[in-house]
Motif scaffolding. Structure first.
Motif, PDB file in Angstrom:
ATOM      1  N   TYR A 182      18.253  14.434  41.251  1.00 42.59           N
ATOM      2  CA  TYR A 182      17.824  14.473  40.450  1.00 42.59           C
ATOM      3  C   TYR A 182      16.512  15.144  40.302  1.00 42.59           C
ATOM      4  CZ  TYR A 182      15.176  10.317  41.758  1.00 42.59           C
ATOM      5  OH  TYR A 182      14.894   9.575  42.820  1.00 42.59           O
ATOM      6  N   HIS A 183      15.912  15.318  39.238  1.00 47.02           N
ATOM      7  CA  HIS A 183      14.462  15.604  39.214  1.00 47.02           C
ATOM      8  C   HIS A 183      13.575  14.941  37.364  1.00 47.02           C
ATOM      9  CE1 HIS A 183      16.664  18.868  37.166  1.00 47.02           C
ATOM     10  NE2 HIS A 183      15.556  19.709  36.990  1.00 47.02           N
ATOM     11  N   TYR A 184      13.240  14.765  37.877  1.00 51.33           N
ATOM     12  CA  TYR A 184      12.074  13.918  36.207  1.00 51.33           C
ATOM     13  C   TYR A 184      11.699  15.961  35.543  1.00 51.33           C
ATOM     14  CZ  TYR A 184      12.374   8.773  36.792  1.00 51.33           C
ATOM     15  OH  TYR A 184      13.410   8.228  37.077  1.00 51.33           O
ATOM     16  N   ARG A 185      11.938  15.106  34.270  1.00 47.68           N
ATOM     17  CA  ARG A 185      11.230  16.869  33.791  1.00 47.68           C
ATOM     18  C   ARG A 185       9.944  16.059  32.525  1.00 47.68           C
ATOM     19  NH1 ARG A 185      15.868  20.950  32.078  1.00 47.68           N
ATOM     20  NH2 ARG A 185      14.094  21.449  30.525  1.00 47.68           N
ATOM     21  N   ASP A 186       9.190  17.030  32.757  1.00 45.75           N
ATOM     22  CA  ASP A 186       8.327  16.499  31.385  1.00 45.75           C
ATOM     23  C   ASP A 186       8.180  16.532  30.798  1.00 45.75           C
ATOM     24  OD1 ASP A 186       6.505  16.237  34.122  1.00 45.75           O
ATOM     25  OD2 ASP A 186       5.392  17.378  34.191  1.00 45.75           O
ATOM     26  N   GLU A 187       8.538  17.353  29.694  1.00 42.27           N
ATOM     27  CA  GLU A 187       9.186  18.078  28.210  1.00 42.27           C
ATOM     28  C   GLU A 187       9.870  16.715  27.663  1.00 42.27           C
ATOM     29  OE1 GLU A 187      11.667  20.775  30.129  1.00 42.27           O
ATOM     30  OE2 GLU A 187       9.937  20.075  30.724  1.00 42.27           O
ATOM     31  N   PHE A 188      10.693  16.223  28.595  1.00 38.94           N
ATOM     32  CA  PHE A 188      11.389  14.754  28.070  1.00 38.94           C
ATOM     33  C   PHE A 188      10.479  13.988  28.430  1.00 38.94           C
ATOM     34  CE2 PHE A 188      15.585  17.340  29.438  1.00 38.94           C
ATOM     35  CZ  PHE A 188      15.671  17.640  28.837  1.00 38.94           C
ATOM     36  N   ILE A 189      10.124  13.379  28.964  1.00 38.67           N
ATOM     37  CA  ILE A 189       9.200  12.445  29.323  1.00 38.67           C
ATOM     38  C   ILE A 189       7.944  12.203  28.359  1.00 38.67           C
ATOM     39  CG2 ILE A 189       7.049  11.162  30.813  1.00 38.67           C
ATOM     40  CD1 ILE A 189       9.505  12.311  33.284  1.00 38.67           C
ATOM     41  N   GLU A 190       7.343  13.460  27.704  1.00 41.25           N
ATOM     42  CA  GLU A 190       6.212  12.880  27.072  1.00 41.25           C
ATOM     43  C   GLU A 190       7.369  12.895  26.115  1.00 41.25           C
ATOM     44  OE1 GLU A 190       3.749  17.086  27.597  1.00 41.25           O
ATOM     45  OE2 GLU A 190       3.874  16.528  29.220  1.00 41.25           O
ATOM     46  N   ALA A 191       7.935  13.773  25.370  1.00 47.47           N
ATOM     47  CA  ALA A 191       8.182  13.118  23.951  1.00 47.47           C
ATOM     48  C   ALA A 191       8.702  11.385  23.639  1.00 47.47           C
ATOM     49  CB  ALA A 191       9.663  14.549  23.959  1.00 47.47           C
ATOM     50  N   LEU A 192       9.115  11.456  24.906  1.00 51.60           N
ATOM     51  CA  LEU A 192       9.954   9.789  25.229  1.00 51.60           C
ATOM     52  C   LEU A 192       7.951   8.897  24.810  1.00 51.60           C
ATOM     53  CD1 LEU A 192      11.574   7.187  26.052  1.00 51.60           C
ATOM     54  CD2 LEU A 192      10.783   7.285  28.501  1.00 51.60           C
ATOM     55  N   LEU A 193       7.207   9.124  25.423  1.00 58.66           N
ATOM     56  CA  LEU A 193       5.278   8.721  25.096  1.00 58.66           C
ATOM     57  C   LEU A 193       5.588   8.832  23.881  1.00 58.66           C
ATOM     58  CD1 LEU A 193       4.236   9.470  28.855  1.00 58.66           C
ATOM     59  CD2 LEU A 193       5.652   7.204  27.806  1.00 58.66           C
ATOM     60  N   LYS A 194       5.131  10.075  23.383  1.00 58.83           N
ATOM     61  CA  LYS A 194       4.451  10.111  22.431  1.00 58.83           C
ATOM     62  C   LYS A 194       5.390  10.029  20.687  1.00 58.83           C
ATOM     63  CE  LYS A 194       3.831  15.010  21.813  1.00 58.83           C
ATOM     64  NZ  LYS A 194       4.133  16.688  22.112  1.00 58.83           N
ATOM     65  N   ASN A 195       7.217   9.095  21.100  1.00 58.72           N
ATOM     66  CA  ASN A 195       7.351   8.378  19.987  1.00 58.72           C
ATOM     67  C   ASN A 195       7.326   6.662  20.321  1.00 58.72           C
ATOM     68  OD1 ASN A 195       9.552  10.347  19.028  1.00 58.72           O
ATOM     69  ND2 ASN A 195      11.020   9.549  20.560  1.00 58.72           N
ATOM     70  N   TYR A 196       6.551   6.240  21.920  1.00 53.69           N
ATOM     71  CA  TYR A 196       5.755   5.113  21.767  1.00 53.69           C
ATOM     72  C   TYR A 196       4.908   5.129  21.025  1.00 53.69           C
ATOM     73  CZ  TYR A 196       9.300   3.197  25.557  1.00 53.69           C
ATOM     74  OH  TYR A 196      10.642   2.494  26.131  1.00 53.69           O
ATOM     75  N   VAL A 197       3.565   5.671  21.667  1.00 53.15           N
ATOM     76  CA  VAL A 197       2.714   5.962  20.891  1.00 53.15           C
ATOM     77  C   VAL A 197       2.968   6.062  19.215  1.00 53.15           C
ATOM     78  CG1 VAL A 197       1.494   6.484  22.952  1.00 53.15           C
ATOM     79  CG2 VAL A 197       1.660   8.323  21.313  1.00 53.15           C
ATOM     80  N   TYR A 198       3.424   6.527  19.141  1.00 54.18           N
ATOM     81  CA  TYR A 198       3.929   7.004  17.301  1.00 54.18           C
ATOM     82  C   TYR A 198       4.148   5.362  16.654  1.00 54.18           C
ATOM     83  CZ  TYR A 198       3.389  12.011  18.364  1.00 54.18           C
ATOM     84  OH  TYR A 198       3.466  13.596  18.135  1.00 54.18           O
ATOM     85  N   LEU A 199       4.947   4.861  17.851  1.00 52.97           N
ATOM     86  CA  LEU A 199       5.419   3.486  16.588  1.00 52.97           C
ATOM     87  C   LEU A 199       4.221   2.429  17.296  1.00 52.97           C
ATOM     88  CD1 LEU A 199       9.031   4.148  17.585  1.00 52.97           C
ATOM     89  CD2 LEU A 199       8.003   3.592  15.598  1.00 52.97           C
ATOM     90  N   ASN A 200       3.237   2.251  17.910  1.00 58.19           N
ATOM     91  CA  ASN A 200       2.201   1.753  18.122  1.00 58.19           C
ATOM     92  C   ASN A 200       0.569   2.249  18.556  1.00 58.19           C
ATOM     93  OD1 ASN A 200       4.058  -1.191  19.785  1.00 58.19           O
ATOM     94  ND2 ASN A 200       5.149   0.661  20.458  1.00 58.19           N
ATOM     95  N   SER A 201       0.183   2.064  17.193  1.00 55.11           N
ATOM     96  CA  SER A 201      -0.686   2.569  17.056  1.00 55.11           C
ATOM     97  C   SER A 201      -2.303   2.115  17.431  1.00 55.11           C
ATOM     98  CB  SER A 201      -1.253   2.921  15.343  1.00 55.11           C
ATOM     99  OG  SER A 201      -0.104   3.574  14.562  1.00 55.11           O
ATOM    100  N   GLY A 202      -2.521   2.781  18.121  1.00 54.74           N
ATOM    101  CA  GLY A 202      -3.877   1.884  18.869  1.00 54.74           C
ATOM    102  C   GLY A 202      -3.692   1.891  20.655  1.00 54.74           C
ATOM    103  N   LEU A 203      -2.388   2.052  20.814  1.00 49.40           N
ATOM    104  CA  LEU A 203      -1.438   1.963  22.035  1.00 49.40           C
ATOM    105  C   LEU A 203      -2.361   3.702  22.633  1.00 49.40           C
ATOM    106  CD1 LEU A 203      -0.004   0.897  24.839  1.00 49.40           C
ATOM    107  CD2 LEU A 203       2.133   1.965  23.713  1.00 49.40           C
TER     108      LEU A 203
END
Length: 621
Positions: A182-203
């Motif tokens: 396995y290896h982590y890919r930044d583009e998938f992680i960044e997409a996941l994190l973007k969703n978190y901040v879009y849904l939690n304004s101010g985070l």
């Protein structure tokens, strides 16, 4: 969930054959029940990202409850560290919440009223599936840490004084005996994190030093996802426990992003069904015209996020909402969303007449086009219906993505291939449970610049649309993976382009939601009497020659039809290599298609000449 009957093949069924698995052994034996598929990190839904998400969900829940405005995520090749600044786990419960199944604070709806992680399972699954799992809680000047290996305690420290801020730190290393290579890919992680901040304004989430923050919530999400300009400014509506954004553009089809308690429900559910219906009905009633819902929704791009008390998801991976009600004492999901849109969307359209005029024009254009091709559509549907009874182009499988039940429906896939020999090889090699084959007759039509009418007039496109079941949107999609399987030569590449053009033109959501793939097939076979190696690149060929030093025989595959069914079985089995077709914000679809598929012949010719790589076959022999 902790008990499972294990009967050893070949032994008599007796009390000696029955044993009880403890929690960690059950998770390690049946990881799919807890995190979906395993994978190696090359796809966004692979298990290593689910492990990350399970840890993040707990940190997000703290933020949603009003504690800790920042989360840090640090990931190297194998190790993940997540630090939140919430309240910290009560120190006497650190062991329980990390190693006792069905243990957590989220059963108490007063403490975590609208939480993501509900079942007391997630972080325990991360623990059991990690070769190293370290958890440390900082709370009111004290800290408590435990180190695990595959769910077994290695070190359990006593409580100590600390000067660090309150919160929880989790460090884990996914077990490479389960997540192989396995290896982590930044583009998938960044997409996941973007969703978190879009849904939690101010985070704020800081990932490997990069800062993610959103001020405009779901508006930022829609602007990130759209690859063509909106026809009118994004409609942004917020209420208690609900947030909605809506716009239209000139693409075909419908595009939705749905969330429950911060969880991206990629397969929708009761809330998305309710939203589609309520938005269409509200717009129809606003104009007081008998519009067809399909005309109202054509070209829509929207997102809906709701918060539900004690949500019920259809699986542990929480990709589809099953809840009928907002909470034990609340209205139904359908009524809650319907009432909100009836009031807020209707008010917005009354106040913003320019937007209402643009939307009306879009609906009328969609209606005009639909009526213009109504005759063609009816004939095409009848033709497709007859063809489905004895469709020689489609060799179907037994399991489909839109089945209401089935553990392996995520594995449902369809290969789109060209030519009898290639089709024959795949058909004889495939898994008939989960792999279907659709055969093209030569090169498909270049659909760039054409209207939806061509989907019905062109027999192959019509039959492909019918096979995929996407005429009315991708909610009924029959295959999770649509795999373009063509030769790796000029003609094969052209067919790939033509098919991708077709999907981009008429079903862009299939690409945006990650359903389109390219099949990688080996270019070379290197073998001697003792060993056979298949190589997908020049680098792999050289490595194979280095490994097989005695009398190597090199075969270069020119096309899929040259590969025997027995060999092909290796390439579409568990170790299948797929390249996902993706679309980013910066990929402007109109400009891309115009350049590669339009009529700018000289411009394209010059580009090809400047970027041409000539391969010498003699050097490969």
């Amino acid at each position: 969930m902790e008990n499972e009957t294990i009967q050893t093949p070949g032994l008599e069924y007796s009390s000696d054959t029955i044993r009880t698995l403890d929690w960690k052994e059950h998770i390690r034996r049946r990881p799919g029940m807890y995190i979906g598929k395993l994978g190696d990190g090359s796809h966004s839904d692979d298990g290593i990202y689910v492990l990350l998400k399970e840890v993040l969900d707990n940190a997000i829940d703290e933020y949603m409850m009003g504690f800790g405005k920042q989360i840090t995520v640090d990931i190297n090749e194998t190790s993940v560290i997540v630090r939140d600044f919430g309240r910290g786990i009560p120190l006497d419960k650190v062991k329980d919440v990390s190693s006792k199944m069905n243990t957590g604070a989220k059963y108490d709806s007063k403490a975590f009223k609208k939480s993501v992680g509900l079942n007391g399972v997630g972080i325990k699954a991360v623990n059991a599936l990690s070769s190293e799992f370290y958890i440390c809680s900082h709370r009111d000047g004290l800290c408590k840490a435990i180190l695990y290996n595959q769910g077994n305690i290695i070190e359990d420290s006593t409580e100590k004084k600390t000067t660090e801020e309150n919160g929880t730190l989790v460090r884990f290393i996914p077990d490479n005996t389960i997540f192989k290579g396995y290896h982590y890919r930044d583009e998938f992680i960044e997409a996941l994190l973007k969703n978190y901040v879009y849904l939690n304004s101010g985070l704020t989430i800081i990932f490997n030093g990069k800062r993610f923050h959103s001020r405009n919530g779901l508006v930022d999400l829609l602007n990130e996802k759209m690859t063509s300009d909106p026809l009118y400014p994004v409609i942004h509506l917020k209420g208690e426990d609900i947030e909605v954004v809506i716009t239209h553009n000139n693409q075909y089809g419908e595009e939705y992003y749905s969330f429950v308690n911060g969880q991206h429900t990629t397969q929708g559910g009761t809330h998305l069904t309710a939203f589609r219906e309520a938005a269409s009905r509200t717009i129809k009633e606003f104009y007081n015209k008998n519009f067809d819902y399909s005309d109202i929704r054509n070209g829509i791009v929207a997102a809906v996020s709701i918060k539900v008390e004690e949500p019920v998801f259809e699986s542990q991976t929480k990709t589809k909402l099953g809840s009928r009600d907002i909470g034990p004492d609340g209205p139904s999901v359908s009524k809650f969303i319907g009432d909100f849109l009836k009031k807020e969307l209707d008010n917005y359209l009354h106040k913003n007449t320019e937007t209402a005029d643009i939307l009306l024009k879009k609906i009328l254009e969609s209606e005009k086009e639909r009526k213009a091709i109504a005759g063609v559509t009816k004939l095409a549907r009848e033709r497709a219906k007859k063809a489905n009874l004895h469709n020689k182009k489609l060799r179907d499988c037994r399991v489909h993505y839109n089945d209401s039940k089935g553990d392996n429906r995520e594995e449902s896939s369809i290969f789109i291939t060209e030519g009898d020999s290639a089709t024959g090889s795949i058909t004889k090699s495939r898994n008939v449970e989960t792999q279907a084959v659709f055969s093209l007759r030569g090169k498909p039509l270049n659909s760039y610049g054409l209207t939806r009418k061509v989907v019905y007039e062109n027999e192959e496109f019509n039959l492909l649309q019918a096979a995929l079941n996407v005429e009315d949107g991708i909610e009924g999609l029959r295959y999770n993976k649509i795999i373009i399987a063509t030769d790796a030569d000029v003609d094969g590449m052209h067919i790939r382009l033509l098919l991708i053009t077709f999907f981009l033109q008429f079903f862009p959501d299939l690409i945006k939601k990650g359903h389109i793939y390219i099949l990688q097939t080996p270019l070379f076979r290197v073998r001697n009497k003792k060993e056979t190696l298949y190589c997908y690149s020049e680098e792999e060929r050289l490595a194979a020659l280095d490994k097989i030093k005695v009398n190597p025989e090199i075969t270069r595959f020119k096309g899929l039809g040259e590969i025997s069914p027995d060999e092909f079985r290796h390439f579409i089995g568990p170790d299948i290599r797929l390249d996902q077709v993706t679309l980013r914000k910066e990929d402007l679809v109109k400009e891309l298609l115009e350049f590669y598929m339009g009529k700018n012949t000289m411009e394209r010719q010059n580009f090809i000449i400047q970027n041409l790589v000539v391969e010498d076959d003699e050097n490969i022999a």
